[in-house]
Design a protein around this motif. Sequence first.
Motif, PDB file in Angstrom:
ATOM      1  N   ALA A  75      49.056  47.327  36.552  1.00  0.00           N
ATOM      2  CA  ALA A  75      48.143  46.202  36.722  1.00  0.00           C
ATOM      3  C   ALA A  75      48.283  45.640  38.133  1.00  0.00           C
ATOM      4  O   ALA A  75      49.328  45.734  38.763  1.00  0.00           O
ATOM      5  CB  ALA A  75      48.451  45.110  35.702  1.00  0.00           C
ATOM      6  N   LYS A 121      43.867  39.259  36.661  1.00  0.00           N
ATOM      7  CA  LYS A 121      44.714  40.430  36.498  1.00  0.00           C
ATOM      8  C   LYS A 121      43.824  41.616  36.135  1.00  0.00           C
ATOM      9  O   LYS A 121      42.990  41.519  35.242  1.00  0.00           O
ATOM     10  CB  LYS A 121      45.762  40.201  35.415  1.00  0.00           C
ATOM     11  CG  LYS A 121      46.881  41.196  35.463  1.00  0.00           C
ATOM     12  CD  LYS A 121      48.168  40.588  34.982  1.00  0.00           C
ATOM     13  CE  LYS A 121      49.315  41.514  35.245  1.00  0.00           C
ATOM     14  NZ  LYS A 121      50.559  40.990  34.759  1.00  0.00           N
ATOM     15  N   GLY A 137      43.714  45.567  34.968  1.00  0.00           N
ATOM     16  CA  GLY A 137      44.447  46.674  34.369  1.00  0.00           C
ATOM     17  C   GLY A 137      43.472  47.707  33.833  1.00  0.00           C
ATOM     18  O   GLY A 137      42.261  47.457  33.791  1.00  0.00           O
TER      19      GLY A 137
END
Length: 161
Positions: A154, A33, A35
């Motif tokens: 994200a 992920k 972000g």
Amino acid sequence: MKKGIYTLLTIGILAITGLNAKAQDYRTGVGVKFGPYEIGPSVKYFFDEKQAVEAILGFRNKGAVVTGLYEMHVPIFNVDKLKLFYGGGVHIGGIDKGYYNDGRTYYDNRRLKFGFDGVVGVEYILPQTPISISVDLDPRLELATGTVFDVAPALGLKYTF
């Protein structure tokens, strides 16, 4: 003998997982992920077709944060493999001394991070592949370093099985 038992156990687990996965798009996804504050590995596990939990270990400049989310997934736009997801959870972690909040805040020692998280986004599983892509917004209420509310986008990439 042990090798044979492990092989049979692995085949059995894969067979059971494969049978369960037919009822939904996937059972487990492992990936990364991305972000603006943290980047790191994530794991998503589905209890059933709509309910999942996701764990994210986010590394950031001068720290790390673990986030746990409970998510609901629903089909949208009548597009196969495209789902809207939403939910919430908590995060905990730590940061080192330095400037934060776009340079507005300076901490002269290490700090605990703790707070509540929300998530809303879309996830799409690429046809004929085990790859899912997600885009989401993560509102976060930070409590341990002073009350701060932030919303961060994200991008997620996962291998699904």
